[in-house]
Design an enzyme around this catalytic site. Structure first.
Site, PDB file in Angstrom:
ATOM      1  N   ASP A 116       0.586  79.462  11.664  1.00  0.00           N
ATOM      2  CA  ASP A 116       1.939  79.944  11.379  1.00  0.00           C
ATOM      3  C   ASP A 116       2.011  80.640  10.023  1.00  0.00           C
ATOM      4  O   ASP A 116       3.097  80.769   9.443  1.00  0.00           O
ATOM      5  CB  ASP A 116       2.929  78.774  11.399  1.00  0.00           C
ATOM      6  CG  ASP A 116       3.478  78.517  12.794  1.00  0.00           C
ATOM      7  OD1 ASP A 116       3.089  79.242  13.723  1.00  0.00           O
ATOM      8  OD2 ASP A 116       4.288  77.582  12.956  1.00  0.00           O
ATOM      9  N   ASP A 175      -4.238  67.922  10.480  1.00  0.00           N
ATOM     10  CA  ASP A 175      -3.654  68.906   9.577  1.00  0.00           C
ATOM     11  C   ASP A 175      -4.764  69.720   8.921  1.00  0.00           C
ATOM     12  O   ASP A 175      -5.940  69.327   8.930  1.00  0.00           O
ATOM     13  CB  ASP A 175      -2.804  68.213   8.518  1.00  0.00           C
ATOM     14  CG  ASP A 175      -1.461  67.752   9.077  1.00  0.00           C
ATOM     15  OD1 ASP A 175      -1.115  68.173  10.199  1.00  0.00           O
ATOM     16  OD2 ASP A 175      -0.776  66.967   8.396  1.00  0.00           O
ATOM     17  N   ASP A 177      -5.736  70.150   5.989  1.00  0.00           N
ATOM     18  CA  ASP A 177      -6.496  69.573   4.878  1.00  0.00           C
ATOM     19  C   ASP A 177      -7.241  68.305   5.285  1.00  0.00           C
ATOM     20  O   ASP A 177      -7.653  67.525   4.424  1.00  0.00           O
ATOM     21  CB  ASP A 177      -5.571  69.278   3.702  1.00  0.00           C
ATOM     22  CG  ASP A 177      -4.410  68.369   4.081  1.00  0.00           C
ATOM     23  OD1 ASP A 177      -4.110  68.274   5.288  1.00  0.00           O
ATOM     24  OD2 ASP A 177      -3.801  67.763   3.176  1.00  0.00           O
ATOM     25  N   ASP A 269       6.473  63.561  14.075  1.00  0.00           N
ATOM     26  CA  ASP A 269       5.504  62.535  14.449  1.00  0.00           C
ATOM     27  C   ASP A 269       6.190  61.195  14.718  1.00  0.00           C
ATOM     28  O   ASP A 269       5.924  60.534  15.722  1.00  0.00           O
ATOM     29  CB  ASP A 269       4.443  62.385  13.359  1.00  0.00           C
ATOM     30  CG  ASP A 269       5.034  62.378  11.955  1.00  0.00           C
ATOM     31  OD1 ASP A 269       6.276  62.277  11.830  1.00  0.00           O
ATOM     32  OD2 ASP A 269       4.267  62.460  10.984  1.00  0.00           O
TER      33      ASP A 269
END
Length: 411
Positions: A116, A175, A177, A269
């Site tokens: 995105d 994610d 990272d 989540d």
């Protein structure tokens, strides 16, 4: 004043009573984590059925090259791995490389990079990285959207709508990272394969930059308690604990049955986890599996993260509180209702108006919210109780009180 003082006194005593209750809760969770998990060694492998995947070697690797083992590839379910990212120039190579190195038959795994990014240069770099791995016969898909509607939840939902994604039985989410070890799927997927009632396998985060400054060390202590005590005890007692948004594997059928990803809050989540719990799905936390990640090392990033987590949890409570109370499962099984109510996040205001979520019953929520409306002097005195002290210190930290211990922030 004569009319207000008794009400304020009652509110303060109610908050102190709730603080004592939460102290008891913390002690019980710590006892469960210490005795059941640490001393008695009741690991998830002993409480749930777990067997290595067919064709997997003793060393924890899948024999995907040996022709005889290829017949057992049918035993490996189709797995989708999603990597949502947004302008992740510093870490995109690490996360994509780690996921592409996962040990799993190459024809039974699909990697999906949900980009995105708004920076065209970063988008081009991420796409080139995906093309490079695709040239190495890795089934990796680079997906972009015309808009960022729904942010992360919208990206995950859009990714699940592709035809190839609908063929997958499980989906792992990382994610940008996060960097999983190569045997991540070999250790987590068997729990889902052999235990059809489990919807989610959540693993622990391992922080690679926890020693960067005082702020990261404080975050590590807080999150270590969250994983070692709250999630570990919740998993052992079959109580509700939320999905952490990353480093977990979901059963796709559980996601679909629970209504899929929704973008009504910034804690998509937790939203999905609560809805799955109301559908009687079970969650499992496996603390022995750790995934490398990074903590926010700047004051601005940390404030943004905490604001998103806590405000999103408050909005989720407003939207789902009544749904939890009136849920058929909760009405038929009161102990389940207590579990869900007790682990829904609520908002309290401390000091300079910073809001934080905290676990508690609905009655606790009203008492704490009433206490947050007290004048600043009463709020600060109430904050000295066991329950309020961590959040009181946290509000001071976010308001800049700890900044003297931190390195200068970039302008």
């Amino acid at each position: 004043a004569r009319a207000v003082a008794p009400a304020l006194t009652t509110a303060v005593w109610a908050c102190l009573a709730m603080s004592a209750m939460l102290l008891l809760e913390a002690a019980c969770m710590s006892l469960v984590s210490l005795v059941a998990v640490r001393l008695l060694r009741l690991r998830p492998e002993r409480r749930f059925k777990w067997e290595p995947m067919a064709g997997a070697l003793e060393g924890g690797e899948a024999d995907v090259e040996d022709p005889p083992a290829s017949a057992g590839r049918r035993e490996f379910p189709m797995v989708l791995v999603q990597i949502p990212m947004y302008n992740e120039k510093e870490v995109y190579k690490l996360s994509i490389g780690a996921v592409c190195a996962l040990t799993w038959p190459p024809d039974r795994i699909i990697i999906q990079v949900l980009d995105d990014s708004t920076d065209p240069i970063i988008k081009e770099l991420v796409e080139l990285e995906c093309q490079e791995w695709a040239s190495k016969k890795i089934d990796i898909k680079y997906e972009v959207r015309n808009n960022r509607k729904g942010y992360k939840a919208g990206a995950l939902k859009k990714g699940m709508e592709h035809v190839y994604a609908q063929q997958c039985e499980f989906v792992a989410i990382f994610d940008a990272d996060f960097q999983p070890e190569s045997d991540f799927l070999l250790k987590t997927i068997p729990f889902l394969v052999h235990n059809p009632k489990i919807a989610l396998v959540q693993t622990r985060w391992k922080f690679v930059n926890y020693d960067a400054c005082l702020m990261t060390r404080i975050q590590k202590m807080s999150l270590d308690y969250h994983f070692k005590v709250e999630q570990e005890s919740g998993s052992f007692m079959h109580a509700f604990f939320g999905f952490n948004g990353t480093a977990g594997v979901w059963r796709v059928s559980a996601i679909n049955e629970s209504g899929g990803w929704k973008d009504r809050t910034t804690v998509e989540d937790m939203d999905l986890a609560v809805r799955a719990c109301l559908k009687e799905w079970e969650f499992l936390y496996v603390g022995d599996i750790r995934v490398k990640s990074e903590l926010p090392s700047t004051f601005k990033a940390y404030r943004h993260q905490q604001h998103r987590w806590t405000c999103g949890a408050a909005n989720l409570f407003r939207k789902m509180g009544w749904e939890i109370v009136t849920n058929k499962v909760c009405l038929l099984e009161p102990h389940r209702k207590r579990q869900n109510e007790y682990h829904v996040m609520f908002v309290i205001s401390l000091c300079r108006g910073y809001q934080y979520g905290r676990n508690g019953t609905f009655y606790t929520a009203f008492c704490l919210y009433g206490g947050s409306l007290l004048p600043s002097s009463h709020s600060c005195s109430t904050a000295l109780s066991f329950h309020y002290l961590p959040w009181f210190l946290k509000s001071i930290f976010l308001s800049g009180g700890w900044s003297i211990f931190l390195p200068p922030l970039p302008s």
